[in-house]
Design a protein around this motif. Structure first.
Motif, PDB file in Angstrom:
ATOM      1  N   VAL A  56       0.838  -1.204   0.000  1.00  0.00           N
ATOM      2  CA  VAL A  56       0.000   0.000   0.000  1.00  0.00           C
ATOM      3  C   VAL A  56       0.874   1.256   0.000  1.00  0.00           C
ATOM      4  CG1 VAL A  56      -1.594   1.370   1.415  1.00  0.00           C
ATOM      5  CG2 VAL A  56      -2.037  -1.067   1.029  1.00  0.00           C
ATOM      6  N   TRP A  57       1.906   1.256   0.822  1.00  0.00           N
ATOM      7  CA  TRP A  57       2.800   2.411   0.886  1.00  0.00           C
ATOM      8  C   TRP A  57       3.471   2.652  -0.470  1.00  0.00           C
ATOM      9  CZ3 TRP A  57       3.493   6.337   4.032  1.00  0.00           C
ATOM     10  CH2 TRP A  57       4.668   7.096   3.960  1.00  0.00           C
ATOM     11  N   ASP A  58       3.937   1.590  -1.119  1.00  0.00           N
ATOM     12  CA  ASP A  58       4.577   1.737  -2.433  1.00  0.00           C
ATOM     13  C   ASP A  58       3.571   2.219  -3.482  1.00  0.00           C
ATOM     14  OD1 ASP A  58       6.952   0.890  -1.345  1.00  0.00           O
ATOM     15  OD2 ASP A  58       6.718  -1.195  -1.999  1.00  0.00           O
ATOM     16  N   LEU A  59       2.333   1.718  -3.404  1.00  0.00           N
ATOM     17  CA  LEU A  59       1.306   2.140  -4.364  1.00  0.00           C
ATOM     18  C   LEU A  59       0.988   3.623  -4.212  1.00  0.00           C
ATOM     19  CD1 LEU A  59      -0.814   1.543  -6.523  1.00  0.00           C
ATOM     20  CD2 LEU A  59      -2.378   0.853  -4.686  1.00  0.00           C
ATOM     21  N   LEU A 221      -5.165   5.788   1.353  1.00  0.00           N
ATOM     22  CA  LEU A 221      -5.899   4.802   0.570  1.00  0.00           C
ATOM     23  C   LEU A 221      -7.033   4.162   1.376  1.00  0.00           C
ATOM     24  CD1 LEU A 221      -5.759   3.736  -2.319  1.00  0.00           C
ATOM     25  CD2 LEU A 221      -4.362   1.841  -1.497  1.00  0.00           C
ATOM     26  N   ASP A 222      -6.874   4.083   2.688  1.00  0.00           N
ATOM     27  CA  ASP A 222      -7.940   3.530   3.527  1.00  0.00           C
ATOM     28  C   ASP A 222      -9.218   4.356   3.416  1.00  0.00           C
ATOM     29  OD1 ASP A 222      -6.044   1.717   4.371  1.00  0.00           O
ATOM     30  OD2 ASP A 222      -5.569   2.818   6.209  1.00  0.00           O
ATOM     31  N   SER A 223      -9.073   5.672   3.372  1.00  0.00           N
ATOM     32  CA  SER A 223     -10.234   6.553   3.260  1.00  0.00           C
ATOM     33  C   SER A 223     -10.815   6.537   1.846  1.00  0.00           C
ATOM     34  CB  SER A 223      -9.859   7.984   3.661  1.00  0.00           C
ATOM     35  OG  SER A 223      -8.829   8.491   2.824  1.00  0.00           O
ATOM     36  N   ILE A 224      -9.956   6.367   0.849  1.00  0.00           N
ATOM     37  CA  ILE A 224     -10.441   6.305  -0.536  1.00  0.00           C
ATOM     38  C   ILE A 224     -11.280   5.048  -0.747  1.00  0.00           C
ATOM     39  CG2 ILE A 224      -9.719   6.080  -2.942  1.00  0.00           C
ATOM     40  CD1 ILE A 224      -7.252   7.779  -2.226  1.00  0.00           C
ATOM     41  N   VAL A 225     -10.802   3.928  -0.235  1.00  0.00           N
ATOM     42  CA  VAL A 225     -11.525   2.664  -0.407  1.00  0.00           C
ATOM     43  C   VAL A 225     -12.861   2.700   0.326  1.00  0.00           C
ATOM     44  CG1 VAL A 225     -11.493   0.197   0.132  1.00  0.00           C
ATOM     45  CG2 VAL A 225      -9.466   1.293  -0.834  1.00  0.00           C
ATOM     46  N   VAL A 226     -12.900   3.209   1.561  1.00  0.00           N
ATOM     47  CA  VAL A 226     -14.164   3.235   2.292  1.00  0.00           C
ATOM     48  C   VAL A 226     -15.138   4.215   1.641  1.00  0.00           C
ATOM     49  CG1 VAL A 226     -13.813   5.082   4.010  1.00  0.00           C
ATOM     50  CG2 VAL A 226     -15.055   3.000   4.640  1.00  0.00           C
ATOM     51  N   SER A 227     -14.641   5.267   1.022  1.00  0.00           N
ATOM     52  CA  SER A 227     -15.520   6.194   0.312  1.00  0.00           C
ATOM     53  C   SER A 227     -16.173   5.507  -0.882  1.00  0.00           C
ATOM     54  CB  SER A 227     -14.730   7.423  -0.156  1.00  0.00           C
ATOM     55  OG  SER A 227     -14.209   8.136   0.947  1.00  0.00           O
ATOM     56  N   ALA A 228     -15.413   4.671  -1.579  1.00  0.00           N
ATOM     57  CA  ALA A 228     -15.972   3.916  -2.701  1.00  0.00           C
ATOM     58  C   ALA A 228     -17.033   2.932  -2.217  1.00  0.00           C
ATOM     59  CB  ALA A 228     -14.857   3.184  -3.446  1.00  0.00           C
ATOM     60  N   LEU A 229     -16.770   2.242  -1.098  1.00  0.00           N
ATOM     61  CA  LEU A 229     -17.756   1.318  -0.552  1.00  0.00           C
ATOM     62  C   LEU A 229     -19.026   2.047  -0.123  1.00  0.00           C
ATOM     63  CD1 LEU A 229     -15.490  -0.994   1.662  1.00  0.00           C
ATOM     64  CD2 LEU A 229     -16.493  -1.535  -0.573  1.00  0.00           C
ATOM     65  N   LEU A 230     -18.875   3.220   0.479  1.00  0.00           N
ATOM     66  CA  LEU A 230     -20.034   3.994   0.899  1.00  0.00           C
ATOM     67  C   LEU A 230     -20.837   4.465  -0.308  1.00  0.00           C
ATOM     68  CD1 LEU A 230     -21.736   5.349   3.066  1.00  0.00           C
ATOM     69  CD2 LEU A 230     -20.141   7.283   3.037  1.00  0.00           C
ATOM     70  N   ALA A 231     -20.153   4.866  -1.372  1.00  0.00           N
ATOM     71  CA  ALA A 231     -20.850   5.294  -2.585  1.00  0.00           C
ATOM     72  C   ALA A 231     -21.686   4.152  -3.154  1.00  0.00           C
ATOM     73  CB  ALA A 231     -19.845   5.792  -3.616  1.00  0.00           C
ATOM     74  N   LEU A 232     -21.145   2.945  -3.134  1.00  0.00           N
ATOM     75  CA  LEU A 232     -21.898   1.784  -3.616  1.00  0.00           C
ATOM     76  C   LEU A 232     -23.117   1.516  -2.720  1.00  0.00           C
ATOM     77  CD1 LEU A 232     -18.983  -0.668  -4.542  1.00  0.00           C
ATOM     78  CD2 LEU A 232     -20.488   0.564  -6.120  1.00  0.00           C
ATOM     79  N   ALA A 233     -22.930   1.628  -1.409  1.00  0.00           N
ATOM     80  CA  ALA A 233     -24.048   1.403  -0.487  1.00  0.00           C
ATOM     81  C   ALA A 233     -25.143   2.443  -0.694  1.00  0.00           C
ATOM     82  CB  ALA A 233     -23.545   1.430   0.951  1.00  0.00           C
TER      83      ALA A 233
END
Length: 274
Positions: A56-59, A221-233
């Motif tokens: 994750v850090w490298d990405l 990236l943790d906040s980006i991923v949870v934002s995507a999950l929330l958008a789907l919900a």
């Protein structure tokens, strides 16, 4: 900040949309228990969690996301500031969400049911990802050069030995439910109210994001991923439309009684048929 009287419907909540209180208390408590047990079930996997953290850090560096250290360096300029950030991280997450649900239940029952469903879906998806992708937070990864502000300055909600922490799973950084829940709290209150000040609720997720990154508990990236999950919900679980309120029927006219006028009978005044 909530304008409970901003529109006529606010003063008279639709009690028919309010679920039974005891059932909802049991349901919400059950969801929190599942949340805690699910995070505990994802505990361990130390080697995998650190390997994923390095990836994750490298990405993040490969896609040129700003370093988490930029936020932490700002907080570390003042010990009081970093202490406040740690306190915010440790104490606001659960109480803010519970108060949000309680207020909606009492004042916006229809919004409450919707928000509870979205939060449940988001939490379930996050727990699944915790199991599939254990992740050590940046405070544990030597390559980040970040300080574990909770351990150094306090307060902290985590034990000294992450692998055996019986209170929380420290290898469940991805995604950040701290940030996801705070965004839903803001969205839910903005949708449920009409006051011009409702947009200030966005300060809650903004502060939460700065805190979780600045204390080195989460990656960007943790906040980006949870934002995507929330958008789907939110896309899958739409706010149900309010039932239209029927217009009141007009009262029968009392003009006849006041003026002495006769209704038409089909007969002329002489009494002969027309």
């Amino acid at each position: 900040m909530i304008d409970a009287g901003s529109e006529p419907a606010d003063r008279e909540p639709d009690s028919s949309a309010r679920p039974p209180l005891v059932r909802e208390l049991l349901l919400v408590v059950g969801l929190f228990v599942v949340y805690k047990l699910g995070r505990q079930a994802a505990n361990g996997h130390v080697d995998e969690a650190f390997r994923n953290a390095g990836n994750v850090w490298d990405l993040e560096r490969a896609v040129h996301l700003p370093g988490e250290g930029l936020v932490q360096n700002l907080l570390l300029r003042d010990e009081t500031l970093i202490h406040l950030a740690n306190t915010y991280y440790a104490t606001v997450h659960f109480p803010a969400t519970l108060l949000f649900l309680a207020w909606l239940y009492w004042r916006r029952p229809r919004h409450y049911v919707w928000s509870r469903r979205v939060l449940a879906a988001l939490t379930g998806a996050a727990l699944a990802l915790h199991l599939l992708f254990p992740l050590a937070p940046p405070r544990m990864l030597a390559a980040t050069g970040l300080v574990d502000t909770g351990q150094v300055y306090g307060p902290t909600v985590y034990g000294d030995t992450p692998a055996t922490d019986s209170m929380a799973n420290q290898f469940a950084a991805m995604p950040s439910l701290h940030f996801g829940w705070s965004v839903m709290v803001a969205v839910g209150l903005i949708v449920a109210t009409r006051t011009r000040w409702r947009w200030l609720w966005l300060l809650h997720p903004i502060l939460t994001l700065l805190v979780i990154v600045g204390t080195a508990n989460h990656y960007w990236l943790d906040s980006i991923v949870v934002s995507a999950l929330l958008a789907l919900a939110l896309a899958a679980l739409r706010l149900p439309r309010a039932e239209p309120v029927p217009a009141p029927l007009p009262w029968p006219s009392t003009a006849v009684g006041r003026t002495g006028a006769r209704p038409a009978t089909g007969y002329a005044s002489s009494g002969a048929p027309r």
